[in-house]
Design a protein around this motif. Structure first.
Motif, short mmCIF file in Angstrom:
data_model
loop_
_atom_site.label_atom_id
_atom_site.label_comp_id
_atom_site.label_asym_id
_atom_site.label_seq_id
_atom_site.Cartn_x
_atom_site.Cartn_y
_atom_site.Cartn_z
N ARG A 67 2.52 6.49 -6.88
CA ARG A 67 1.53 7.30 -7.61
C ARG A 67 1.67 8.77 -7.28
NH1 ARG A 67 -2.73 2.73 -6.36
NH2 ARG A 67 -2.28 1.40 -8.13
N LEU A 68 1.99 9.04 -6.02
CA LEU A 68 2.18 10.42 -5.59
C LEU A 68 3.33 11.05 -6.37
CD1 LEU A 68 0.73 11.98 -3.26
CD2 LEU A 68 2.86 11.72 -1.98
N PHE A 80 0.84 -1.20 0.00
CA PHE A 80 0.00 0.00 0.00
C PHE A 80 0.88 1.25 0.00
CE2 PHE A 80 -2.27 3.37 2.29
CZ PHE A 80 -3.41 3.48 1.50
N ILE A 81 1.86 1.26 0.90
CA ILE A 81 2.73 2.43 0.99
C ILE A 81 3.49 2.63 -0.32
CG2 ILE A 81 4.80 3.35 2.13
CD1 ILE A 81 3.77 2.02 4.71
N VAL A 82 4.03 1.53 -0.85
CA VAL A 82 4.79 1.64 -2.10
C VAL A 82 3.90 2.19 -3.20
CG1 VAL A 82 5.94 0.31 -3.92
CG2 VAL A 82 6.48 -0.13 -1.52
N ALA A 83 2.70 1.62 -3.33
CA ALA A 83 1.80 2.04 -4.42
C ALA A 83 1.41 3.51 -4.27
CB ALA A 83 0.55 1.15 -4.41
#
Lengths: 332, 468, 274
Positions: B462-463, B455-458
């Motif tokens: 994207r950010l 979740f953090i990586v995704a």
């Protein structure tokens, strides 16, 4: 809004959980009281309402409630202001005392809890052990005679076997002594003693005892203890066999160097001590440093001993005393 | 009679207790010392030493493989070479097996058509069950036939204790046991075997840490996923001669990620629910021994390859059938696969994956080996007969049709390394710990970590992307 | 099932050195048989020897109530059937790890007809520690001096006859990996279980204070439990505070333990000639 609501809810639950015990006499406190009564009886000390309250660090009112509860359960009886244990109270007191000391032994032999913290752990855990578990623990530990600071562990009928030792302040000078027991309370003095490197099993010689303190030699070091500290250490005559420890450690060897094992420090106890012996780290064994692993002091080192390459962590090699061997011919 | 024995026993015990009191605490020390003195004398009188042909061999090898500086890098280099050999060596046999098995499947399906079998029987058996089997066999068998013998040789030689020796300082730092490295190496083969091997750790606390984190070592069943991702995404743009090196690098990278998480999680466990100090350990570094060829062949082929493959096949057959059914059972206009994966898509997207991948991971709980085939069947859906034995076709399917990006590949790689253990491993953990609590923690803790990390990586990815 | 993963490969038996033939897995365990066991330090080739004798026909499982692997198998040698149990590899029987307890309890309480102690010929001194301890428990010992090939390569020669004289039990040089000496080993085991040879195991020497204490306890034990065979060893263990021995005395089970027929047997060994 929701946060405030949930917050209030949690606060309420927290307060109920926290405050509820204050309204009832806890089983743990009763058991602590019985343990105190039991040891006091063993030492022929008289226990009154005041001493009980003082010992358990509770108010007199609370102490009265404790005594009521214990009387109702047939554990104690009052006679002339003294609190006396009944037969069943005595049995329960003994059980808690055994649980406490056996658990201390267990923590010391099988875990890494430092000696200073062992008492506090056992204070909590003694209430969780059932009679069956205490017996099993005793069996598992091999029927130890003493707890880690030298208190005698009574057997299950309350029999004490073993010398209690003489307080260090009463010990004659220049007579080799072995520490058998250190009072674990008050904790501050206990910690101070441990910090001086004195543990049950340590060997020492009193050099000089005066009104102001005791000067003693332990492991080639001279230390000075004030009477209040020294009186908490109990000793018996040191066995003749014991030799003075060498100061050179296995960790001092660099790969290729050889040495003979002198002994293993008493800090290494229980299972690990036995394991090291079985691996051949006994007195006189020839050991050769072979490998040192990554990252300097962090990693283990490997030693040739009795035909096998054994890796040990520095925590252990620092506690094995050796006598370096210079001569190649000493090999075989 | 029993009562009499009991009394007699007690009187002897009393006697023993009294005698023990007179003994010094050194009794044990004296006893063992006595035995060793005796041993020394006997050994001295019966043995004769002269310079043998390989007296100092062992120590010379050890000086290299446990060198304070190169010991660790050498180990990782060795690991990379093992993976590279596995990937390169397995490439052609895999393609050959795939072509062979899929064409058998085609003939089988045609035979069924010729026999006028109902379409759903043909589909279920040949496009579902059989296809799952064929995929698992062709993808897994060749790498295992290479990896397991190499691994067994290293084990037989006596290299694995040296791995524990080299890495001990890391485990000590995080409060874990030095022998955890050994359990991790076993985990490469199969996490269930890794969990069982945690028996060598005596301290219960550190044994639990080793068991709970073993899952972070990607087992053989997860290699196909990692290798495929490595080849399809990180190697496809490079010349083909490099692609195997890059794929091996990708697998080693995943292993490194796994090791880092093992250490972090061990440390967290040490600080929270499994408090304590690293306990002492003694480790024997046995002399190097020439592996016995027969034993290597037997252990790696029969005990390991056949064992793992058998398990994979048992799991792949029903999974293949299940995904085919889901693709072919329609509710309204939509297939079940579509409905379920659409339902899972929001969650999948949030962690950089998609619904089909999550569905595949649910179906693959019994065995991780079937994740990739399930994903492919999930995308292909009904009766698509494409033989996915060439990587370019696979890349075409995943990137162009399913819309995978580098983010998908990275997150899938992380997810593959971190997610929950397979059901066999969970069952083994239950058998070893006999604790419902630790079994549940071992199942859900990695899953939670996998979701959080991906979740953090995704989100970060994207950010950053939207920022550019 | 998962333990198969770790199962080791059995060698094919080479028995060219002996007159009789080892038939791996030949013994049907329901028939009467001798119970023998393999003990030794880790990394001595103990399991290789075990596998060499049993071949692929083994039962692999856990020791009752313990998470320690237990392997057993059967074979035929000469006219007799043997059941063989592989004990966990240990350095000692004193430290009290689970493995050591299992090995110790098996030798003590199951009273096998023969214990094959596998010693590493390249580290005789270390291996003698365990061997001497086992000799203290049981008379039925045959030593397999294994890894003779490694020893030769390292320039170590062992006077196995001298060792045998010192220990008072047969010592057979072997290379379990190739099967060298296994025939002689089984011949010695067969001689031992059939009573054709008598062993005279060496006992651990103690200083006289200890020896006196041991004797005092031995006297007590013999008086109360005349059937116990290893009273000296039991006395030593009592002095050391051995938990399982204490427990056996406390519950009064000590005598029953030694009367017990092998509980792992599929059939009672009452008709066993030993």
């Amino acid at each position: 809004m929701i946060i405030v609501y949930i917050g209030t809810l949690f606060l309420g639950i927290y307060l109920i959980v926290r405050l509820y015990p204050l309204y009832r006499v806890k089983r743990e406190n009763i058991e602590d009281a019985l343990k105190f009564l039991y040891t006091s009886h063993q030492e022929n000390n008289i226990v009154t309402l005041e001493t009980l309250a003082g010992r358990l660090k509770i108010s007199k009112g609370a102490a009265i409630r404790h005594i009521e509860e214990m009387t109702n359960k047939g554990l104690v009886s009052m006679s002339g202001g003294h609190i006396k244990l009944t037969v069943s109270g005595s049995a329960l007191g003994l059980q808690i005392l055994r649980a406490h000391r056996l658990w201390e032994r267990y923590l010391s032999d099988y875990t890494d809890v430092p000696l200073q913290k062992i008492h506090d752990h056992a204070e909590k855990h003694e209430h969780k052990l059932k009679e069956e578990e205490i017996k099993r623990l005793e069996t598992q530990l091999g029927y130890p005679k003493r707890d880690p600071h030298g208190d005698i562990i009574p057997d299950k009928v309350g029999e004490y076997t073993g010398e209690l030792g003489v307080s260090l302040t009463d010990w004659p000078s220049n007579q080799p002594a072995r520490v058998v027991h250190i009072e674990d309370e008050p904790q501050s003095i206990f910690t101070q003693i441990l910090n001086e490197g004195i543990i049950p099993g340590s060997n020492l010689v009193v050099k000089e005892a005066t009104q102001t303190g005791v000067r003693l030699e332990i492991e080639d070091q001279e230390i000075w203890l004030v009477p209040i500290v020294a009186s908490n250490i109990y000793v018996t005559p040191a066995p003749v066999r014991e030799e003075l420890r060498e100061k050179i450690l296995l960790s001092d060897l660099t790969p290729g160097q050889k040495a003979r094992v002198v002994n293993i420090s008493r800090d290494i106890k229980g299972f690990l001590r036995r394991r090291l012996f079985d691996l051949g780290f006994t007195k006189g064994a020839l050991v050769e440093a072979a490998l040192r692993s990554s990252f300097g002091k962090g990693g283990p080192s490997a030693y040739h001993i009795r035909g096998t390459l054994i890796a040990l962590r520095r925590e252990q090699t620092e506690k094995i005393y050796i006598d370096p061997v210079e001569d190649e011919s000493a090999n075989q | 009679m029993h009562h009499k024995d009991y009394m007699k026993g007690l009187s002897i015990l009393q006697k023993a207790r009294a005698l023990r009191e007179a003994l010094s605490d050194d009794f044990r020390d004296i006893l063992v010392e006595g035995i060793y003195t005796e041993s020394e004398r006997i050994a001295g009188s019966v043995s004769h030493f002269e310079d043998g042909e390989r007296k100092n061999w062992d120590i010379k090898i050890d000086r290299i493989v446990t060198h304070p500086l190169w010991g660790l890098p050498l180990m990782f280099l060795g690991l990379a070479v093992v993976f590279w050999v596995t990937i390169v060596g397995a490439n052609y046999p895999s393609q050959f097996l795939a072509t062979l098995l899929f064409s058998i499947g085609d003939y089988g399906a045609r035979l069924f058509e010729w026999l006028h079998m109902p379409w759903w029987i043909t589909g279920f058996i040949w496009h579902g069950v059989y296809k799952g089997l064929a995929w698992v066999t062709s993808v897994m068998l060749p790498p295992m036939m290479i990896f397991f013998p190499i691994f067994t040789i290293l084990e037989d030689l006596g290299y694995l204790p040296r791995v524990a020796f080299n890495t001990d300082w890391l485990f000590k730092k995080v409060g874990a046991h030095g022998k955890q490295a050994l359990t991790m190496t076993m985990g490469f083969g199969c996490n269930a075997a890794g969990v069982i091997s945690a028996r060598i750790i005596e301290s219960p606390r550190e044994k639990l840490i080793a068991i709970l984190t073993n899952n972070f070592v990607p087992c053989n069943g997860r290699f196909p996923t990692l290798i495929m991702l490595g080849i399809v995404f990180f190697a496809s743009t490079s010349p083909s001669s490099f692609s195997s090196i890059i794929a091996a690098g990708a697998v080693v990278g995943s292993v490194l990620v796994g090791i880092i998480f093992t250490l972090i999680v061990s440390w967290l466990l040490t600080k929270t629910i499994l408090k304590g100090e690293a306990s002492a350990f003694t480790l024997e570094l046995p002399p190097y021994r020439r592996p016995s060829i027969m034993r290597v062949v037997y252990t790696s082929i029969i005990d390991r390859t056949i064992f793992v493959l058998r398990r994979a096949i048992i799991m792949a057959a029903p999974a293949g059938g299940a995904i085919w059914l889901m693709a072919n059972i329609h509710i309204g206009n939509e297939s079940l696969v579509k409905i379920v994966s659409d339902f899972l898509t929001p969650l999948g997207t949030a962690i950089g994956l998609d619904g089909v991948i999550l569905l595949a991971y649910i179906i693959a709980i019994p065995a991780n080996e079937i994740v990739v085939p399930t994903i492919i069947m999930g995308y292909l859906g009904v009766g698509a007969m494409t033989d996915l034995n060439s990587l370019s076709e696979l890349r075409h399917l995943l990137v162009d049709q399913a819309g995978w990006t580098l983010l998908t590949a990275s997150c899938l790689m992380l997810f593959a390394v971190l997610h929950n253990p397979c059901s066999t491993t969970i069952l083994t953990i239950w058998k070893e710990t006999r604790s419902r609590k630790w079994t549940l923690i071992s199942a859900f803790m990695p899953l939670l970590i996998a979701f959080i990390v991906t979740f953090i990586v995704a989100q970060l990815w994207r950010l950053l992307q939207s920022g550019i | 099932m998962i333990t198969n993963f770790k199962r080791l490969l059995g060698q094919s038996n080479s028995c060219d050195t002996c007159s009789q033939h080892i038939e791996s897995g030949g013994a049907e365990l329901s028939q009467q048989h001798y119970l023998i066991t393999v003990a030794g330090n880790p990394n001595t080739g103990k399991s290789t020897l075990f596998n060499g004798l049993t071949g692929l026909k083994q039962h692999v499982g856990n020791w009752p109530g313990k998470t320690v692997m237990r392997a057993e198998g059967g074979f035929r040698y000469g006219t007799e059937n043997y059941k063989i149990v592989d004990l966990p590899g240990t350095y000692s029987l004193l430290a009290g790890s689970v493995e050591e307890e299992i090995a110790r309890d098996f030798i003590l309480f199951e009273d096998p007809d023969a214990v094959i102690v596998v010693m590493d010929a390249t580290a005789v001194e270390r291996n003698l520690n365990l061997t001497l301890q086992i000799l203290e428990i049981t008379d039925h010992v045959v030593v397999a001096l294994n890894l003779m090939d490694e020893a030769r390569r390292k320039g170590i020669t062992i006077d196995h006859k001298g060792l045998s004289k010192e220990l008072g039990v047969p010592v057979i040089p072997t290379v379990a990996r190739t099967g060298e000496g296994i025939g002689y080993l089984m011949q010695a085991v067969s001689d031992l279980v059939e009573g054709r040879i008598q062993t005279n195991p060496r006992r651990i020497q103690l200083d006289h204070v200890l020896e006196e204490m041991v004797n005092e306890l031995v006297y007590e034990i013999k008086k109360s439990f005349p059937h116990l065979k290893n009273s000296r060893w039991i006395a030593l263990r009592l002095l050391d505070g051995d938990s399982s021995i204490y427990k056996a005395f406390e519950t009064g089970e000590i005598e029953d333990l030694f009367k017990k027929v092998h509980p792992y047997d599929l059939k009672s060994t009452a008709e066993n000639p030993a």
